[in-house]
Design a protein around this motif. Sequence first.
Motif, mmCIF file in Angstrom:
data_model
loop_
_atom_site.group_PDB
_atom_site.id
_atom_site.type_symbol
_atom_site.label_atom_id
_atom_site.label_comp_id
_atom_site.label_asym_id
_atom_site.label_seq_id
_atom_site.Cartn_x
_atom_site.Cartn_y
_atom_site.Cartn_z
ATOM 1 N N ILE A 79 4.995 -7.192 11.071
ATOM 2 C CA ILE A 79 4.363 -5.940 11.467
ATOM 3 C C ILE A 79 5.321 -5.190 12.394
ATOM 4 C CG2 ILE A 79 2.394 -4.861 12.624
ATOM 5 C CD1 ILE A 79 0.828 -7.474 12.039
ATOM 6 N N THR A 80 5.524 -3.930 12.108
ATOM 7 C CA THR A 80 6.290 -3.062 13.004
ATOM 8 C C THR A 80 5.305 -2.210 13.785
ATOM 9 O OG1 THR A 80 8.126 -2.973 11.433
ATOM 10 C CG2 THR A 80 8.065 -1.285 13.149
ATOM 11 N N ILE A 81 5.451 -2.198 15.103
ATOM 12 C CA ILE A 81 4.536 -1.432 15.956
ATOM 13 C C ILE A 81 5.313 -0.323 16.662
ATOM 14 C CG2 ILE A 81 2.900 -1.509 17.864
ATOM 15 C CD1 ILE A 81 2.471 -4.459 17.319
ATOM 16 N N HIS A 82 4.908 0.906 16.379
ATOM 17 C CA HIS A 82 5.470 2.062 17.079
ATOM 18 C C HIS A 82 4.693 2.251 18.373
ATOM 19 C CE1 HIS A 82 7.599 6.040 17.028
ATOM 20 N NE2 HIS A 82 6.636 6.303 17.895
ATOM 21 N N GLY A 83 5.413 2.386 19.482
ATOM 22 C CA GLY A 83 4.775 2.419 20.789
ATOM 23 C C GLY A 83 4.187 3.758 21.174
ATOM 24 N N ARG A 84 3.598 4.462 20.215
ATOM 25 C CA ARG A 84 2.901 5.714 20.494
ATOM 26 C C ARG A 84 1.616 5.755 19.669
ATOM 27 N NH1 ARG A 84 8.416 7.383 20.244
ATOM 28 N NH2 ARG A 84 9.115 8.353 22.196
ATOM 29 N N THR A 85 0.642 6.494 20.147
ATOM 30 C CA THR A 85 -0.590 6.689 19.391
ATOM 31 C C THR A 85 -0.377 7.780 18.350
ATOM 32 O OG1 THR A 85 -1.508 8.410 20.820
ATOM 33 C CG2 THR A 85 -1.903 6.118 21.472
ATOM 34 N N ARG A 86 -1.419 8.024 17.562
ATOM 35 C CA ARG A 86 -1.340 9.057 16.519
ATOM 36 C C ARG A 86 -1.059 10.430 17.104
ATOM 37 N NH1 ARG A 86 -4.958 12.686 14.539
ATOM 38 N NH2 ARG A 86 -6.644 11.834 15.812
ATOM 39 N N THR A 87 -1.531 10.695 18.329
ATOM 40 C CA THR A 87 -1.405 12.029 18.913
ATOM 41 C C THR A 87 -0.281 12.126 19.950
ATOM 42 O OG1 THR A 87 -3.097 11.493 20.571
ATOM 43 C CG2 THR A 87 -3.838 12.552 18.528
ATOM 44 N N THR A 88 0.397 11.036 20.244
ATOM 45 C CA THR A 88 1.466 11.065 21.248
ATOM 46 C C THR A 88 2.704 11.748 20.685
ATOM 47 O OG1 THR A 88 0.678 8.959 22.146
ATOM 48 C CG2 THR A 88 2.858 9.702 22.837
ATOM 49 N N ARG A 89 3.214 12.723 21.391
ATOM 50 C CA ARG A 89 4.417 13.431 20.951
ATOM 51 C C ARG A 89 5.648 12.550 21.150
ATOM 52 N NH1 ARG A 89 3.912 18.842 20.019
ATOM 53 N NH2 ARG A 89 1.919 19.807 20.607
ATOM 54 N N SER A 90 6.672 12.823 20.350
ATOM 55 C CA SER A 90 7.904 12.030 20.454
ATOM 56 C C SER A 90 8.635 12.270 21.765
ATOM 57 C CB SER A 90 8.833 12.352 19.282
ATOM 58 O OG SER A 90 9.167 13.734 19.267
ATOM 59 N N SER A 91 8.316 13.371 22.463
ATOM 60 C CA SER A 91 8.934 13.644 23.764
ATOM 61 C C SER A 91 8.369 12.749 24.861
ATOM 62 C CB SER A 91 8.745 15.117 24.143
ATOM 63 O OG SER A 91 7.360 15.454 24.144
ATOM 64 N N VAL A 92 7.224 12.128 24.599
ATOM 65 C CA VAL A 92 6.626 11.196 25.559
ATOM 66 C C VAL A 92 7.217 9.808 25.312
ATOM 67 C CG1 VAL A 92 4.471 10.108 26.313
ATOM 68 C CG2 VAL A 92 4.497 12.526 25.633
ATOM 69 N N PRO A 93 7.675 9.123 26.369
ATOM 70 C CA PRO A 93 8.302 7.809 26.174
ATOM 71 C C PRO A 93 7.384 6.832 25.438
ATOM 72 C CG PRO A 93 8.682 8.586 28.406
ATOM 73 C CD PRO A 93 7.711 9.547 27.781
ATOM 74 N N ALA A 94 7.988 6.005 24.583
ATOM 75 C CA ALA A 94 7.234 4.967 23.883
ATOM 76 C C ALA A 94 6.662 3.973 24.884
ATOM 77 C CB ALA A 94 8.133 4.257 22.874
ATOM 78 N N ASN A 95 5.491 3.463 24.592
ATOM 79 C CA ASN A 95 4.779 2.549 25.488
ATOM 80 C C ASN A 95 5.093 1.111 25.091
ATOM 81 O OD1 ASN A 95 3.001 1.118 27.064
ATOM 82 N ND2 ASN A 95 1.246 2.440 26.655
ATOM 83 N N PHE A 96 6.139 0.561 25.685
ATOM 84 C CA PHE A 96 6.523 -0.806 25.346
ATOM 85 C C PHE A 96 5.598 -1.837 25.987
ATOM 86 C CE2 PHE A 96 10.685 1.488 25.017
ATOM 87 C CZ PHE A 96 10.725 1.455 23.629
#
Length: 349
Positions: free
Chosen positions: A192-209
């Motif tokens: 499973i690959t997990i992207h550290g952002r929600t559906r509405t989080t913009r790419s300018s906001v740091p990923a939530n590790f």
Amino acid sequence: MTQPIGEEFQIPKPKVLGPRNDPLDIIQTRLRTHGRPASIAGPMVRYSKLPFRQVCRHYDVDIVYTPMILAREFVRNSHARMADFSTNKGDAPLIVQVGVNNVSDLLKFVEMVAPYCDGVGINCGCPIREQIREGIGCALIYNPDLLCSMVSAVKQKYGEKLRLETKIRIHENLDETVTLCKRLCDAGVDWITIHGRTRTTRSSVPANFEAIKYVVDRLGDKHVPIIANGDCFSRQDLQRITEITGVDGVMAVRGLLNNPAMLSGYDTCPWGCVELFWHYALEYGGLPYQLLQHHLFCMLENMQLKKSLLKKLMTIQCTAELLDWFDENFILKRHGEPGFAVQKDIPYK
């Protein structure tokens, strides 16, 4: 794929997976064999075509993805198949990413691509509204019954002959992500690959590790390998993200577009990437001119090419003219010439 798939086309069997091309084996053993986590070039719409994938493979990228391909178009339209997917024997390990919203299309899609790749990834992270409205991308993390049924259907048919991945985003409530991951493990997903952002989080906001770490910690010891995605722009980031999250590998995406060599430790794109990209683009053909031009622009901008030359590059209208312009302004070595693809700095004339 070099042959059209139609009613009279006999689809070959899936590729045989081995130590060199089994992505799951690579993910599980990279830390032991290479002293680092697995490095993965993620899918980029339009950009993850064959020439670019081959460049990334020269620079410590273990596994490479295609752009997302829409299953409904691919299985019904021969023109879409020819336009969306090309590969060769050197393009491995390769994961073909698919956008899909039903079991039937997914099984047909997998049957068509399995002989030419080492795994299939279901896109459950695309936040584009049009895709979500059709039940594709991020919509799937809110429809776990459908997603898990698709995973189960593929794994029941192919078992260990084909690897299957899901690329998800985190939920607003992280416990929902934990539950989804557990269900995917039970359904038979290989990683499973997990992207550290929600559906509405913009790419300018740091990923939530820390969110990815939360999920990994609660999955226990028996979970499948987890890959972290988001904000990997250097080899140092790969190590840092792994240390924070405890994952088995890291997927880089946007950073590789500007510097395909970043996971080899290059802080800026080396000139060798430019020469390799030119070689593969001309060798394989079929790359739209605007895409070729933009790849070169991204790499040269990262190398801090003179602004006047960058502006001129974007005014050129065709491949032949662009190649002439490179030869007029730089020492552009061809494949087979001494020193090909080893230069680091821009060799101005």
